[in-house]
Design a protein around this motif. Structure first.
Motif, PDB file in Angstrom:
ATOM      1  N   HIS A 225     -78.416  78.056 -54.292  1.00 49.90           N
ATOM      2  CA  HIS A 225     -77.697  79.160 -54.936  1.00 49.90           C
ATOM      3  C   HIS A 225     -76.188  78.986 -54.765  1.00 49.90           C
ATOM      4  CE1 HIS A 225     -76.791  83.135 -56.366  1.00 49.90           C
ATOM      5  NE2 HIS A 225     -76.262  83.488 -55.213  1.00 49.90           N
ATOM      6  N   ARG A 226     -75.764  78.574 -53.580  1.00 47.71           N
ATOM      7  CA  ARG A 226     -74.325  78.479 -53.294  1.00 47.71           C
ATOM      8  C   ARG A 226     -73.710  77.156 -53.726  1.00 47.71           C
ATOM      9  NH1 ARG A 226     -72.942  78.240 -48.315  1.00 47.71           N
ATOM     10  NH2 ARG A 226     -74.993  78.091 -47.352  1.00 47.71           N
ATOM     11  N   THR A 227     -74.446  76.052 -53.573  1.00 48.19           N
ATOM     12  CA  THR A 227     -73.836  74.737 -53.786  1.00 48.19           C
ATOM     13  C   THR A 227     -74.526  73.916 -54.876  1.00 48.19           C
ATOM     14  OG1 THR A 227     -75.247  73.533 -52.223  1.00 48.19           O
ATOM     15  CG2 THR A 227     -73.361  74.672 -51.280  1.00 48.19           C
ATOM     16  N   GLY A 228     -75.725  74.375 -55.318  1.00 46.35           N
ATOM     17  CA  GLY A 228     -76.470  73.601 -56.305  1.00 46.35           C
ATOM     18  C   GLY A 228     -77.113  72.362 -55.710  1.00 46.35           C
ATOM     19  N   ASP A 229     -77.178  72.303 -54.378  1.00 41.93           N
ATOM     20  CA  ASP A 229     -77.708  71.108 -53.724  1.00 41.93           C
ATOM     21  C   ASP A 229     -78.563  71.489 -52.516  1.00 41.93           C
ATOM     22  OD1 ASP A 229     -78.097  68.436 -53.333  1.00 41.93           O
ATOM     23  OD2 ASP A 229     -75.986  67.936 -52.988  1.00 41.93           O
ATOM     24  N   TRP A 230     -79.251  70.466 -51.954  1.00 37.84           N
ATOM     25  CA  TRP A 230     -80.048  70.677 -50.735  1.00 37.84           C
ATOM     26  C   TRP A 230     -79.126  70.688 -49.522  1.00 37.84           C
ATOM     27  CZ3 TRP A 230     -85.156  71.710 -51.407  1.00 37.84           C
ATOM     28  CH2 TRP A 230     -85.714  71.385 -52.657  1.00 37.84           C
ATOM     29  N   PRO A 231     -79.527  71.360 -48.434  1.00 35.65           N
ATOM     30  CA  PRO A 231     -78.681  71.344 -47.229  1.00 35.65           C
ATOM     31  C   PRO A 231     -78.598  69.947 -46.626  1.00 35.65           C
ATOM     32  CG  PRO A 231     -80.780  72.453 -46.794  1.00 35.65           C
ATOM     33  CD  PRO A 231     -80.727  72.190 -48.258  1.00 35.65           C
ATOM     34  N   PRO A 232     -77.505  69.641 -45.905  1.00 36.63           N
ATOM     35  CA  PRO A 232     -77.386  68.312 -45.295  1.00 36.63           C
ATOM     36  C   PRO A 232     -78.524  68.063 -44.302  1.00 36.63           C
ATOM     37  CG  PRO A 232     -75.578  69.769 -44.605  1.00 36.63           C
ATOM     38  CD  PRO A 232     -76.347  70.504 -45.642  1.00 36.63           C
ATOM     39  N   ALA A 233     -79.120  66.878 -44.384  1.00 37.34           N
ATOM     40  CA  ALA A 233     -80.291  66.549 -43.564  1.00 37.34           C
ATOM     41  C   ALA A 233     -79.990  66.539 -42.067  1.00 37.34           C
ATOM     42  CB  ALA A 233     -80.845  65.194 -43.996  1.00 37.34           C
ATOM     43  N   SER A 234     -78.726  66.260 -41.737  1.00 39.11           N
ATOM     44  CA  SER A 234     -78.377  66.151 -40.315  1.00 39.11           C
ATOM     45  C   SER A 234     -78.159  67.516 -39.656  1.00 39.11           C
ATOM     46  CB  SER A 234     -77.104  65.327 -40.169  1.00 39.11           C
ATOM     47  OG  SER A 234     -76.064  65.958 -40.905  1.00 39.11           O
ATOM     48  N   GLU A 235     -78.049  68.570 -40.460  1.00 42.74           N
ATOM     49  CA  GLU A 235     -77.763  69.895 -39.902  1.00 42.74           C
ATOM     50  C   GLU A 235     -79.053  70.593 -39.480  1.00 42.74           C
ATOM     51  OE1 GLU A 235     -75.118  73.492 -41.646  1.00 42.74           O
ATOM     52  OE2 GLU A 235     -74.493  71.482 -42.272  1.00 42.74           O
ATOM     53  N   THR A 236     -79.032  71.234 -38.316  1.00 42.15           N
ATOM     54  CA  THR A 236     -80.259  71.896 -37.829  1.00 42.15           C
ATOM     55  C   THR A 236     -80.042  73.374 -37.510  1.00 42.15           C
ATOM     56  OG1 THR A 236     -79.740  71.233 -35.543  1.00 42.15           O
ATOM     57  CG2 THR A 236     -81.150  69.748 -36.820  1.00 42.15           C
ATOM     58  N   ASP A 237     -78.807  73.864 -37.661  1.00 47.05           N
ATOM     59  CA  ASP A 237     -78.476  75.237 -37.275  1.00 47.05           C
ATOM     60  C   ASP A 237     -77.840  75.940 -38.479  1.00 47.05           C
ATOM     61  OD1 ASP A 237     -77.605  77.559 -36.034  1.00 47.05           O
ATOM     62  OD2 ASP A 237     -76.587  76.545 -34.375  1.00 47.05           O
ATOM     63  N   PHE A 238     -78.507  76.968 -38.977  1.00 48.08           N
ATOM     64  CA  PHE A 238     -78.047  77.644 -40.201  1.00 48.08           C
ATOM     65  C   PHE A 238     -77.982  79.158 -40.010  1.00 48.08           C
ATOM     66  CE2 PHE A 238     -80.236  73.778 -41.482  1.00 48.08           C
ATOM     67  CZ  PHE A 238     -79.383  73.226 -42.419  1.00 48.08           C
ATOM     68  N   ASN A 239     -77.125  79.786 -40.814  1.00 48.58           N
ATOM     69  CA  ASN A 239     -77.151  81.249 -40.885  1.00 48.58           C
ATOM     70  C   ASN A 239     -77.488  81.644 -42.310  1.00 48.58           C
ATOM     71  OD1 ASN A 239     -76.380  82.432 -38.264  1.00 48.58           O
ATOM     72  ND2 ASN A 239     -74.624  81.062 -38.509  1.00 48.58           N
ATOM     73  N   ILE A 240     -78.333  82.647 -42.449  1.00 48.83           N
ATOM     74  CA  ILE A 240     -78.610  83.193 -43.785  1.00 48.83           C
ATOM     75  C   ILE A 240     -78.055  84.615 -43.814  1.00 48.83           C
ATOM     76  CG2 ILE A 240     -80.385  83.892 -45.451  1.00 48.83           C
ATOM     77  CD1 ILE A 240     -82.233  81.766 -44.321  1.00 48.83           C
ATOM     78  N   PRO A 241     -77.032  84.860 -44.637  1.00 47.53           N
ATOM     79  CA  PRO A 241     -76.509  86.232 -44.733  1.00 47.53           C
ATOM     80  C   PRO A 241     -77.616  87.181 -45.198  1.00 47.53           C
ATOM     81  CG  PRO A 241     -75.082  84.675 -45.894  1.00 47.53           C
ATOM     82  CD  PRO A 241     -76.325  83.933 -45.536  1.00 47.53           C
ATOM     83  N   LEU A 242     -77.586  88.401 -44.697  1.00 46.75           N
ATOM     84  CA  LEU A 242     -78.628  89.384 -45.021  1.00 46.75           C
ATOM     85  C   LEU A 242     -78.759  89.600 -46.535  1.00 46.75           C
ATOM     86  CD1 LEU A 242     -80.413  90.668 -42.932  1.00 46.75           C
ATOM     87  CD2 LEU A 242     -79.048  92.743 -43.088  1.00 46.75           C
ATOM     88  N   GLU A 243     -77.594  89.672 -47.214  1.00 42.71           N
ATOM     89  CA  GLU A 243     -77.649  89.901 -48.668  1.00 42.71           C
ATOM     90  C   GLU A 243     -78.286  88.718 -49.387  1.00 42.71           C
ATOM     91  OE1 GLU A 243     -73.434  88.836 -47.434  1.00 42.71           O
ATOM     92  OE2 GLU A 243     -75.062  90.120 -46.728  1.00 42.71           O
ATOM     93  N   GLU A 244     -78.133  87.508 -48.843  1.00 41.45           N
ATOM     94  CA  GLU A 244     -78.775  86.331 -49.445  1.00 41.45           C
ATOM     95  C   GLU A 244     -80.283  86.378 -49.229  1.00 41.45           C
ATOM     96  OE1 GLU A 244     -80.168  82.793 -51.011  1.00 41.45           O
ATOM     97  OE2 GLU A 244     -78.413  83.993 -51.536  1.00 41.45           O
TER      98      GLU A 244
END
Length: 311
Positions: A225-244
């Motif tokens: 929704h935000r970037t039009g792409d998949w999240p980076p494979a190396s990242e393991t820590d994410f935040n999802i905003p409540l509105e999202e």
């Protein structure tokens, strides 16, 4: 001799294989794949693994066997864990025997308590959950683990047999989910999650930290929704905003199977189970007044790995 470790998580919906190379206190992922086995399908609420489910399990594990061999993982360095669908099946011994006979993979059946501990170790390895108490939640196909803890310790943990496959077979009689079935589902949460309510009251967690399946997909949907792409494979820590979360929740609940499949970031493996899963997340957020969602890409198998490396 190879020091590589092979860890297999025989989930109710998905089997996961992680092959890792220990490197001091860290590990390098050599190979990682998840495949649908759906061993809960058609039998989970009857406490049985059906013959068709057994065939699917063998097909996936035979493939994993090939991978373990090609990456030269020793049998004594291979650890396979059976969770909710396996531990509750009356034919679990026959199931595990056949797997061992045909793939030389020995399955250890773990209880919900042990599963919750492994998940906690995995989650805190993948995400900085901080010093304040967090409510960790892992939604599987058979069970859901809740752990209240911070980065250094567990305060409380419990496994509940209310996983996505069980809920789907009980409550998802229409697609999209009807209002009446959604009400029944939330009543079911009320009845089954009383120990969670007591623990939340006692420890007052500040945020929800999700791991596994549904949460991974919610991260993917957010990134698309935000970037039009998949999240980076190396990242393991994410935040999802409540509105999202609520944007995705509305899309997931309003559409049928095909409409959900059209949501950017959705995958076939999750497209149906995610309906009851986001209802559970919504229930937990609203019932306990939690306003923050963090996601760790690490779960049970990385928790097993962390424990093996600490030996």
């Amino acid at each position: 001799m190879s020091s590589r470790l092979g860890i297999i998580d025989l989930g109710t919906n998905t089997f996961h294989l992680l092959i890792a190379e220990p490197n001091g206190a860290h590990f390098k992922t050599v190979f990682h794949e998840s495949r649908p086995a759906r061993i809960g399908l058609g039998g989970i609420n009857k406490r049985i693994i059906t013959p068709e489910a057994q065939d699917r399990a063998l097909a996936v594990l035979s493939y994993f066997r090939e991978k373990l061999d090609s990456f030269e993982v020793m049998p004594e360095k291979t650890f396979a864990f059976g969770t909710s669908a396996v531990r509750n099946a009356e034919n679990r011994q026959a199931f595990c025997s056949e797997i061992f006979e045909k793939t030389n993979i020995e399955v250890t059946i773990i209880d919900g308590n042990r599963e919750a501990e492994y998940i906690y170790h995995g989650v805190r390895h993948g995400a900085d959950i901080g010093e304040g108490p967090s409510l960790i939640m892992d939604i599987g196909g058979g069970s859901v683990e809740f752990i209240i803890g911070n980065r250094s310790q567990i305060f409380w943990k419990q496994s509940f047999e209310i996983g996505g496959q069980r809920l789907m077979e009980k409550f998802m009689r229409n697609d999209p989910l009807s209002q009446a079935d959604r009400r029944s589902l939330y009543n079911h949460f009320d009845e089954n999650l009383i120990p969670l309510a007591n623990a939340v009251h006692q420890y007052a967690p500040e945020k929800l930290v999700g791991s596994s399946g549904t949460f991974d997909t919610l991260v993917d949907i957010d990134f698309h929704h935000r970037t039009g792409d998949w999240p980076p494979a190396s990242e393991t820590d994410f935040n999802i905003p409540l509105e999202e979360f609520y944007r995705a929740y509305a899309l997931i609940l309003s559409g049928n199977h095909d409409e959900r499949m059209a949501i950017p970031g959705m995958i076939e493996l999750r497209v149906d189970m995610i309906v009851v899963a986001v209802c559970l997340i919504d229930y937990v957020l609203k019932t306990h007044g939690i306003g923050q969602i963090q996601v760790s890409k690490y779960a049970l198998k990385e928790g097993v790995l962390a424990e093996l490396m600490a030996r």
